[in-house]
Design a protein around this motif. Sequence first.
Motif, PDB file in Angstrom:
ATOM      1  N   PHE A 113      -6.133  -9.836  -1.713  1.00  0.00           N
ATOM      2  CA  PHE A 113      -7.078 -10.945  -1.777  1.00  0.00           C
ATOM      3  C   PHE A 113      -6.367 -12.256  -2.116  1.00  0.00           C
ATOM      4  O   PHE A 113      -6.601 -13.299  -1.498  1.00  0.00           O
ATOM      5  CB  PHE A 113      -8.153 -10.642  -2.825  1.00  0.00           C
ATOM      6  CG  PHE A 113      -9.153 -11.761  -3.010  1.00  0.00           C
ATOM      7  CD1 PHE A 113     -10.185 -11.947  -2.119  1.00  0.00           C
ATOM      8  CD2 PHE A 113      -9.027 -12.639  -4.082  1.00  0.00           C
ATOM      9  CE1 PHE A 113     -11.088 -12.984  -2.286  1.00  0.00           C
ATOM     10  CE2 PHE A 113      -9.925 -13.673  -4.253  1.00  0.00           C
ATOM     11  CZ  PHE A 113     -10.959 -13.849  -3.352  1.00  0.00           C
ATOM     12  N   ALA A 114      -5.474 -12.187  -3.097  1.00  0.00           N
ATOM     13  CA  ALA A 114      -4.747 -13.378  -3.520  1.00  0.00           C
ATOM     14  C   ALA A 114      -3.838 -13.910  -2.411  1.00  0.00           C
ATOM     15  O   ALA A 114      -3.745 -15.120  -2.174  1.00  0.00           O
ATOM     16  CB  ALA A 114      -3.931 -13.065  -4.773  1.00  0.00           C
ATOM     17  N   LEU A 115      -3.165 -12.992  -1.710  1.00  0.00           N
ATOM     18  CA  LEU A 115      -2.261 -13.413  -0.649  1.00  0.00           C
ATOM     19  C   LEU A 115      -3.016 -14.049   0.518  1.00  0.00           C
ATOM     20  O   LEU A 115      -2.575 -15.047   1.097  1.00  0.00           O
ATOM     21  CB  LEU A 115      -1.425 -12.225  -0.156  1.00  0.00           C
ATOM     22  CG  LEU A 115      -0.323 -11.739  -1.117  1.00  0.00           C
ATOM     23  CD1 LEU A 115       0.348 -10.493  -0.557  1.00  0.00           C
ATOM     24  CD2 LEU A 115       0.710 -12.848  -1.348  1.00  0.00           C
ATOM     25  N   ARG A 116      -4.141 -13.445   0.866  1.00  0.00           N
ATOM     26  CA  ARG A 116      -4.909 -13.997   1.988  1.00  0.00           C
ATOM     27  C   ARG A 116      -5.475 -15.376   1.631  1.00  0.00           C
ATOM     28  O   ARG A 116      -5.541 -16.274   2.475  1.00  0.00           O
ATOM     29  CB  ARG A 116      -6.031 -13.049   2.396  1.00  0.00           C
ATOM     30  CG  ARG A 116      -5.518 -11.759   3.012  1.00  0.00           C
ATOM     31  CD  ARG A 116      -6.578 -10.969   3.721  1.00  0.00           C
ATOM     32  NE  ARG A 116      -6.029  -9.732   4.239  1.00  0.00           N
ATOM     33  CZ  ARG A 116      -5.318  -9.623   5.359  1.00  0.00           C
ATOM     34  NH1 ARG A 116      -5.064 -10.718   6.067  1.00  0.00           N
ATOM     35  NH2 ARG A 116      -4.849  -8.462   5.753  1.00  0.00           N
ATOM     36  N   ARG A 117      -5.871 -15.541   0.394  1.00  0.00           N
ATOM     37  CA  ARG A 117      -6.350 -16.846  -0.032  1.00  0.00           C
ATOM     38  C   ARG A 117      -5.219 -17.871   0.014  1.00  0.00           C
ATOM     39  O   ARG A 117      -5.418 -19.028   0.441  1.00  0.00           O
ATOM     40  CB  ARG A 117      -6.908 -16.742  -1.450  1.00  0.00           C
ATOM     41  CG  ARG A 117      -7.529 -18.035  -1.947  1.00  0.00           C
ATOM     42  CD  ARG A 117      -8.183 -17.834  -3.290  1.00  0.00           C
ATOM     43  NE  ARG A 117      -8.794 -19.053  -3.767  1.00  0.00           N
ATOM     44  CZ  ARG A 117      -9.429 -19.170  -4.931  1.00  0.00           C
ATOM     45  NH1 ARG A 117      -9.531 -18.098  -5.720  1.00  0.00           N
ATOM     46  NH2 ARG A 117      -9.957 -20.318  -5.299  1.00  0.00           N
ATOM     47  N   ARG A 122       0.823  -1.213   0.000  1.00  0.00           N
ATOM     48  CA  ARG A 122       0.000   0.000   0.000  1.00  0.00           C
ATOM     49  C   ARG A 122       0.852   1.255   0.000  1.00  0.00           C
ATOM     50  O   ARG A 122       0.492   2.278  -0.603  1.00  0.00           O
ATOM     51  CB  ARG A 122      -0.916  -0.009   1.233  1.00  0.00           C
ATOM     52  CG  ARG A 122      -1.946  -1.136   1.223  1.00  0.00           C
ATOM     53  CD  ARG A 122      -2.959  -0.950   2.342  1.00  0.00           C
ATOM     54  NE  ARG A 122      -3.777  -2.156   2.492  1.00  0.00           N
ATOM     55  CZ  ARG A 122      -3.565  -3.091   3.396  1.00  0.00           C
ATOM     56  NH1 ARG A 122      -2.543  -2.968   4.248  1.00  0.00           N
ATOM     57  NH2 ARG A 122      -4.346  -4.146   3.465  1.00  0.00           N
ATOM     58  N   ALA A 123       1.982   1.182   0.712  1.00  0.00           N
ATOM     59  CA  ALA A 123       2.865   2.350   0.734  1.00  0.00           C
ATOM     60  C   ALA A 123       3.420   2.654  -0.657  1.00  0.00           C
ATOM     61  O   ALA A 123       3.640   3.810  -1.017  1.00  0.00           O
ATOM     62  CB  ALA A 123       4.012   2.117   1.718  1.00  0.00           C
ATOM     63  N   ARG A 124       3.620   1.611  -1.456  1.00  0.00           N
ATOM     64  CA  ARG A 124       4.195   1.808  -2.793  1.00  0.00           C
ATOM     65  C   ARG A 124       3.122   2.104  -3.843  1.00  0.00           C
ATOM     66  O   ARG A 124       3.303   2.954  -4.722  1.00  0.00           O
ATOM     67  CB  ARG A 124       4.969   0.561  -3.200  1.00  0.00           C
ATOM     68  CG  ARG A 124       5.592   0.660  -4.608  1.00  0.00           C
ATOM     69  CD  ARG A 124       6.424  -0.566  -4.922  1.00  0.00           C
ATOM     70  NE  ARG A 124       7.549  -0.682  -3.978  1.00  0.00           N
ATOM     71  CZ  ARG A 124       8.448  -1.673  -4.012  1.00  0.00           C
ATOM     72  NH1 ARG A 124       8.328  -2.629  -4.937  1.00  0.00           N
ATOM     73  NH2 ARG A 124       9.429  -1.735  -3.138  1.00  0.00           N
ATOM     74  N   HIS A 125       1.953   1.438  -3.740  1.00  0.00           N
ATOM     75  CA  HIS A 125       0.952   1.557  -4.799  1.00  0.00           C
ATOM     76  C   HIS A 125      -0.338   2.242  -4.359  1.00  0.00           C
ATOM     77  O   HIS A 125      -1.210   2.493  -5.198  1.00  0.00           O
ATOM     78  CB  HIS A 125       0.608   0.167  -5.350  1.00  0.00           C
ATOM     79  CG  HIS A 125       1.783  -0.558  -5.921  1.00  0.00           C
ATOM     80  ND1 HIS A 125       2.367  -0.220  -7.125  1.00  0.00           N
ATOM     81  CD2 HIS A 125       2.517  -1.612  -5.444  1.00  0.00           C
ATOM     82  CE1 HIS A 125       3.380  -1.026  -7.384  1.00  0.00           C
ATOM     83  NE2 HIS A 125       3.505  -1.882  -6.368  1.00  0.00           N
ATOM     84  N   GLY A 126      -0.468   2.513  -3.049  1.00  0.00           N
ATOM     85  CA  GLY A 126      -1.695   3.126  -2.566  1.00  0.00           C
ATOM     86  C   GLY A 126      -2.831   2.122  -2.499  1.00  0.00           C
ATOM     87  O   GLY A 126      -2.662   0.926  -2.783  1.00  0.00           O
ATOM     88  N   CYS A 127      -4.016   2.606  -2.148  1.00  0.00           N
ATOM     89  CA  CYS A 127      -5.171   1.707  -2.022  1.00  0.00           C
ATOM     90  C   CYS A 127      -5.866   1.577  -3.377  1.00  0.00           C
ATOM     91  O   CYS A 127      -7.001   2.028  -3.585  1.00  0.00           O
ATOM     92  CB  CYS A 127      -6.148   2.244  -0.974  1.00  0.00           C
ATOM     93  SG  CYS A 127      -5.468   2.243   0.698  1.00  0.00           S
ATOM     94  N   THR A 128      -5.168   0.997  -4.302  1.00  0.00           N
ATOM     95  CA  THR A 128      -5.681   0.831  -5.656  1.00  0.00           C
ATOM     96  C   THR A 128      -6.348  -0.529  -5.804  1.00  0.00           C
ATOM     97  O   THR A 128      -6.227  -1.408  -4.947  1.00  0.00           O
ATOM     98  CB  THR A 128      -4.541   0.939  -6.671  1.00  0.00           C
ATOM     99  OG1 THR A 128      -3.612  -0.115  -6.417  1.00  0.00           O
ATOM    100  CG2 THR A 128      -3.826   2.278  -6.545  1.00  0.00           C
ATOM    101  N   ALA A 129      -7.039  -0.685  -6.933  1.00  0.00           N
ATOM    102  CA  ALA A 129      -7.678  -1.972  -7.211  1.00  0.00           C
ATOM    103  C   ALA A 129      -6.636  -3.069  -7.320  1.00  0.00           C
ATOM    104  O   ALA A 129      -6.856  -4.208  -6.889  1.00  0.00           O
ATOM    105  CB  ALA A 129      -8.482  -1.876  -8.506  1.00  0.00           C
ATOM    106  N   ALA A 130      -5.475  -2.737  -7.870  1.00  0.00           N
ATOM    107  CA  ALA A 130      -4.403  -3.724  -7.998  1.00  0.00           C
ATOM    108  C   ALA A 130      -3.934  -4.196  -6.630  1.00  0.00           C
ATOM    109  O   ALA A 130      -3.684  -5.388  -6.407  1.00  0.00           O
ATOM    110  CB  ALA A 130      -3.239  -3.136  -8.789  1.00  0.00           C
TER     111      ALA A 130
END
Length: 453
Positions: free
Chosen positions: A375-379, A361-369
């Motif tokens: 989501f993928a990591l938590r799964r 988030r620090a690098r890309h912000g709260c974006t859709a990406a």
Amino acid sequence: MVLFSLVATHADIDLETVAQLSTGASELATSALAGSPAVAGAIVLATCNRFEIYGEAHRTEDVDNARAALIAQLSGSTGLNEQVVARSFNTRTGADVTRHLFSVSSGLDSAVVGEREIAGQVRRALITAQHEGTASSGLVRLFQAASKTAKDVGAQTALGARGLSVVSVALDLATELSEDPDWSAKKVVVFGTGAYAGATMSLLRERGCTDVSVYSSSGRAAGFVATRGGTALDGETLPAAVAAADVMIGCSGADTRVEAAELAKVRAGSPQPLIAIDLALTHDFDPAVGGLDGVELLTLESVRLAAPQEQAESLAQANSIVAGAASAFEQDREARSVDSAIVALRRHTMNVLDTEMEKVRARHGCTAAAEEVEFALRRMVKQLLHVPTVRARELAANGQQEDYVAALEALYGITVEPAAERATGAECPVVHDAGVQGAGVPDAGHDTRRHSA
């Protein structure tokens, strides 16, 4: 957490000693919990022929200290020497505790095998401990499972189908001793207004006895007969009722008792014989009344010796149900024993994930990406945690939970703290269903989620 029990029953010691121990039942559990950190929970089961203490300790090495604390407390409240108290008890731990209580609750360990009164006494012991705040969650689960097992035995076997109980066997003995077996013609005086007195009134009514008087030294007779029938007695009317009685039944266990000399005086002009049935553990009637002319004395020991045997098939079925229920309970306990380790592993893993997501988030912000990455990591984490969770359950079932904890400490540096036990026993930290992939694994970093048990 470790379950243990101190057991003193009719099978191992005389009923006089059981009675002496029972006088210390009041506040035993609360005093022990307040006085010893080794005692995490305690429930007292006291009946006419047993005195048992069920306890829970934090660790195996605490059991001896917990036992010593309970014995010291009981010695102080009964006036018995500590060595005498200690010798009176058999100590059980682990699976032996479970199997014994399940057998007791199902009536398999009773003087009258198959009697159903004990199941109610087990339930009331738990209710009392919960009210007093001495029932740890492990003990709550134990007693609830014992009550369920007793119901299963009653529903699935013929054990106890004849409705035998201490009271019914005592009344059968009285019938055999009577010149006239017709209870409808008998005059009966009942001492006491407790559970045994209530059961006695019901059985007397079933046998056609209508002339029943009730005496209570605490003055509760009037309220008792108002709902159960009969005539209330007081100190003034009691002597005349005893003089006219064919049978008197002691169910109170009060501090005062009917002395032989007193009974002889009251019965001096009575033409009919008297059968005295003493069902009180601490004796409502002086044992010497059995030596009076025209008086037959029946005691709990008389009942024990006269109790008929249940059929072998019913006993085998009941024992099989008890064994299966005890085994299932122990497997569940073993599974629960690794809850803290599983939660610790999940918390550690989710904390690592949260740290990495902060970097994203620090690098890309709260974006859709970024959301898709999270989501993928938590799964993926859920998938990775599934096998260690299942293995934890499998190892616990084989008694190898310590190996699992040691592995966590060696591989990840995770220190597993014991879970705090709560008296309600209503919740547990994780779902106990290893067959569902990802079951109980926290979502979205909420690693402290709790699920109803």
